[in-house]
Design an enzyme around this catalytic site. Structure first.
Site, PDB file in Angstrom:
ATOM      1  N   GLY A  44      15.737 -25.575  38.150  1.00  0.00           N
ATOM      2  CA  GLY A  44      15.727 -26.691  39.101  1.00  0.00           C
ATOM      3  C   GLY A  44      16.508 -26.343  40.368  1.00  0.00           C
ATOM      4  O   GLY A  44      16.096 -26.700  41.478  1.00  0.00           O
ATOM      5  N   ASP A  45      17.620 -25.657  40.222  1.00  0.00           N
ATOM      6  CA  ASP A  45      18.410 -25.239  41.392  1.00  0.00           C
ATOM      7  C   ASP A  45      17.578 -24.277  42.248  1.00  0.00           C
ATOM      8  O   ASP A  45      17.598 -24.332  43.479  1.00  0.00           O
ATOM      9  CB  ASP A  45      19.707 -24.529  40.957  1.00  0.00           C
ATOM     10  CG  ASP A  45      20.464 -25.318  39.903  1.00  0.00           C
ATOM     11  OD1 ASP A  45      20.328 -26.542  39.869  1.00  0.00           O
ATOM     12  OD2 ASP A  45      21.185 -24.680  39.089  1.00  0.00           O
TER      13      ASP A  45
END
Ligand SMILES: Nc1ncnc2c1ncn2[C@@H]1O[C@H](COP(=O)(O)OP(=O)(O)OP(=O)(O)O)[C@@H](O)[C@H]1O
Ligand SMILES: [Mg+2]
Length: 299
Positions: A250-251
């Site tokens: 997600g980052d």
């Protein structure tokens, strides 16, 4: 300039063992050390994409020194605030078939330390991007992201927030440019299960009504949904590959989206997907070669 903020950076100590027996001496078969924290992860993937950023945040003690060195080796420029006491945390990840984690608490951050961060944030200029990613230490109250957005609200800054629960809800009134909940975080906000793109779009719409401008919902192996400020909806599948470790996907997605935005939302979502996939398909974070290879699956 792009700025990321990591309140509680960590050293991840990853130990592999054949079996974990509680109450006994266990021996590692191999071990690795990684440096990170969500904002730092975003900065590291931005660096792979050739985009310079400055990682802001707090470090303390000898572990903090190690994190600073590790971040510099990733090619990331950092401007951390050194806390007067304590040690930056160590998160122990024990891999023995299943994964057991013991995450450190981290040092206390006082109001005078927060004031130093605000002083650095005062230097942001119109056109800069500010990314707030990840949870905050227990010693801080969950209005801290909101205070930061309020502090920069007099400038034309693109803000992105990747957080969950109240930390996220509290910033919505400051109209963040982008938020990126994953499907479980989105579901938790409304007490529902988000398991389809339709539901993701529906609840992304509610977050927009509450103030978010663009909402990117990641759904792990099921891809993602982007609800643009204009109401235009995009969906994107995932790249093909063998999953090794999806922590940080997600980052990485957030880094790819921000880096791709000058080329438009369609391109940004593809670059985001390639970055998320490249992290999921490798042991560490996405690297440039793998991102480029996965991009060719999407264009
Ligand atoms: N198993 C997978 N196969 C292919 N792509 C994946 C996989 N898992 C994640 N991705 C890619 O990465 C994106 C983000 O993943 P995910 O929804 O798991 O983020 P997240 O839960 O916020 O992760 P984290 O908070 O650990 O960084 C997905 O939308 C997808 O594009
Ligand atoms: Mg996430």
């Amino acid at each position: 300039m792009i700025y990321t903020v990591t309140f509680n950076p960590a050293i991840d100590y990853i130990v592999h063992t054949d079996a974990l027996n509680l109450g006994e001496v266990n021996r590692a078969s191999s071990e690795e050390i990684c440096f990170g924290g969500k904002g730092i992860n975003v900065s590291a993937v931005l660096a792979q994409l050739g985009r310079e950023s400055t990682a802001l945040g707090f470090t303390a003690g000898f572990t903090g020194e190690a994190i600073e060195k590790g971040v510099a080796e990733m090619g990331v420029k950092a401007d951390f605030i050194r806390l007067p006491s304590g040690d930056s945390r160590i998160n122990v990840k024990i891999k023995s078939g299943q994964e057991t984690e013991l995450n450190g608490r981290g040092p206390d951050i006082g109001e005078s330390d927060i004031a130093k961060l605000f002083c650095k944030l005062s230097q942001l200029r119109d056109g800069d991007t500010l990314i707030l990613a990840g949870s905050i230490p227990g010693s801080l109250s969950d209005d801290i992201y909101q205070r930061i957005l309020s502090h920069v609200s007099d400038k034309d800054i693109m803000t992105a927030v990747d957080a969950s629960g109240k930390l996220l809800l509290n910033v919505l009134k400051y109209r963040p440019y982008l938020i990126k909940p994953n499907h479980s975080e989105l579901g938790e906000l409304f007490g529902v299960t988000v398991d389809t793109a339709e539901k993701a779009a529906e609840y992304a719409g509610k977050l927009q009504e509450m103030g978010a401008r663009n909402v990117l919902v990641s759904m792990a192996g099921d891809g993602s949904v982007l609800l643009e400020e204009s109401g235009r909806l995009h969906t994107c599948g995932v790249c093909k590959g063998t999953v090794r470790n999806s922590v940080g996907a997600g980052d990485s997605m957030l880094a790819g989206f921000i880096a791709g935005l000058p080329e438009g939302c369609d391109y940004a979502l593809k670059l985001a997907t390639a970055c998320g996939g490249a992290t999921a398909f490798s042991d560490g974070l996405a690297r440039r070669e793998e991102i480029e290879e996965l991009m060719s699956q999407l264009v």
